[in-house]
Write an enzyme that holds these catalytic residues in place. Sequence first.
Site, PDB file in Angstrom:
ATOM      1  N   TYR A 176       0.844  -1.191   0.000  1.00  0.00           N
ATOM      2  CA  TYR A 176       0.000   0.000   0.000  1.00  0.00           C
ATOM      3  C   TYR A 176       0.886   1.250   0.000  1.00  0.00           C
ATOM      4  O   TYR A 176       2.110   1.159  -0.005  1.00  0.00           O
ATOM      5  CB  TYR A 176      -0.970  -0.030   1.178  1.00  0.00           C
ATOM      6  CG  TYR A 176      -2.004  -1.122   1.052  1.00  0.00           C
ATOM      7  CD1 TYR A 176      -2.874  -1.167  -0.044  1.00  0.00           C
ATOM      8  CD2 TYR A 176      -2.111  -2.131   2.002  1.00  0.00           C
ATOM      9  CE1 TYR A 176      -3.815  -2.177  -0.175  1.00  0.00           C
ATOM     10  CE2 TYR A 176      -3.056  -3.145   1.879  1.00  0.00           C
ATOM     11  CZ  TYR A 176      -3.899  -3.160   0.783  1.00  0.00           C
ATOM     12  OH  TYR A 176      -4.835  -4.161   0.641  1.00  0.00           O
ATOM     13  N   CYS A 351     -11.604 -16.483   2.970  1.00  0.00           N
ATOM     14  CA  CYS A 351     -11.157 -15.237   3.598  1.00  0.00           C
ATOM     15  C   CYS A 351     -10.382 -14.349   2.636  1.00  0.00           C
ATOM     16  O   CYS A 351     -10.525 -13.129   2.656  1.00  0.00           O
ATOM     17  CB  CYS A 351     -10.305 -15.543   4.822  1.00  0.00           C
ATOM     18  SG  CYS A 351      -8.892 -16.614   4.471  1.00  0.00           S
TER      19      CYS A 351
END
Length: 669
Positions: A176, A351
Amino acid sequence: MKNKYANLLSPITINGMTLRNRTVMPPIGSNLATVSAEVSEEMIKYYELRAKGGTGLIIVENACVDFPMGTNGTKQCRIDDNQYVPGLYTLVERLHAYGAKVSIQLNHAGASAYAARLNGEQPISASNIPSKKGGTIPRPLTVDEMKAIAKKYGESAARAQLAGFDSVEIHGGHSYLLSQFLSPLFNDRKDEFGGSAENRARFPKMVIDEVRAAVGPRFPIAIRISADDMIQGGNTLEDSLELMEYLQEKVDFINVSIAQNDTLYLQHDKMSLPEGWRSYMAKAIRDKFDKPVITSGNFRTPEVCEEVIAKGDADLVAMGRGLIAEPYWANKVANGEEHLLRRCISCNIGCADHRLAKSQPIRCTVNPDLLFEDAYKDKQVKKSINVAVIGGGTAGLEAACTAAEVGCNVTLFEEKDRLGGLSWMIGTIPAKKKIHYFVEYLENRAKELSNLNIKLNTRATKELLDEVKPDIIINATGSKPLLPPISGLKENVDKEGGKVKSTFGFIENIDAFDKEDCKGKKIVVVGGGAVGLDVVEFFAEKGADVSDIEMLPVIGKDLDTNTKLDAYHMMKENNVKQLTETALQTVNESSFTVKNSDGSIEEINFDYGFVCLGMRAEISDLPMAEAYAEEKDVKLLNIGDSFRARRIINGTEEGRNILKTLEVMGAFR
């Protein structure tokens, strides 16, 4: 249990925030927010269950601080405007009611932004380097833009305070935006924000400064970092120790993670990795900076968590997927119910792959209800209902346990001498042994139920069904290897002393293969799906000369994202020959005849050859069950792989769906 796990279950105080124990639910995207990026009731219930289950600190999934440029998912929550404060307040209020402390992760995706939300704009980053192989090329941020984004982090942190959060976490890892500045993989700037560690840390430090200024000195701030990028040319642990010299001063604790987008299989801890395998990184950070650290890495059992904390590797243990699978993990450990822990098997299907590859809401292979857990047990059948389950694999066991837990009288027939079916068999492969966790949990759960009668070494017959007098029959007989009518296959496969094995032939002989010196032996696997790649990995890591034959243009086409990345890395590291667009024509005693993509015919010799062309439903018992159900006018359900060969998650869901059948029958009070 408190004495046994004295460290794990002890409280800890971080800058005025006291946690009841050392368990942490780290931020994992759920796709449960509303389309308008607000907290939903579904999302609240999801987190509330983990708070009720005894978790010490819940770090709510990453919230966008700068929409749309910073968003990273289809239904990511936002914190870039005061309109999101009421929903977040309600979330925190509901979690506090169960005694958990609550944090929220502040994040800007940068080059990892969700392209569909950018309205055609180019994503932003430290440089013009994509955050993953094949990713969108971003543009470098200007200094003024960096200052503006840093202020947005601060404003978002202030909103978190307004919403009642006990802490905030700044995301500085996992490809990120802040990680894109910290890592040389993404940052090749020539100005004061690139080059040296001090320069690469400059923008993340600006963010931390703004957050601290916004929340004041007595509010806990954490930073999450990728302590090792696990990619050549990226940050190593030693690099991160230097970077943290510039970042640690104004943070109170550090969440030590690893990896970037292209090493996702390590970030999400592939199944074969041992529990706590990366705790040495947390210890290095803790030792150098003398601040509380969170560690993670396939933690599943309390003994390992206790050991890591007791020996000073970390102060807190994060179990993201572990708490998705088992929301009551902390309470069960504290109450001495370890045998009933529904431990995560690290498959990364519901998930991770649901969210990352399919834009679906979060789910779990071993836990069919992430919002309400055991609430169904409050409903009990109002009359005597007999259920016969044919097959003791994971789908059949889930159905049998669920039906018994709501008061049905259940008899399960399993023709083999043990439960678990294909899941147990696959779990005998060394890299897949965590699958046994689920089977063991189901077995322990079944032992608690006096109204569940399990008959091993027993094939269901009409006469045995007559003894049960079922109102419902559940057929869950699983699957078996697909063996098409290929010349020579039937004659050579799984022959005693032969060199050609099916999937089951591989598994049944795995102990012998494990003991055998396979270095340099020629292994040829037909099939590039999940099981075929399990065989490839097994022999490749033993030093064999491995080739994989696949009809499709790529190997692993239908694998989840995590497994696919891991498989490609494994094949590259072990020089596995990938023979794509290649079709098996004939099976010989010690060779396969194949047709190559150009139409040429080739004979490929082997020491061992494996035919792993997938699985097909095993329905040999189904006609008997169908005839019986029609004759007796009883309900028949065909579930799991015996309906269609798929993944464990599908069978688990269908097993729990016995509740829907009972509801339609009007069985509940």
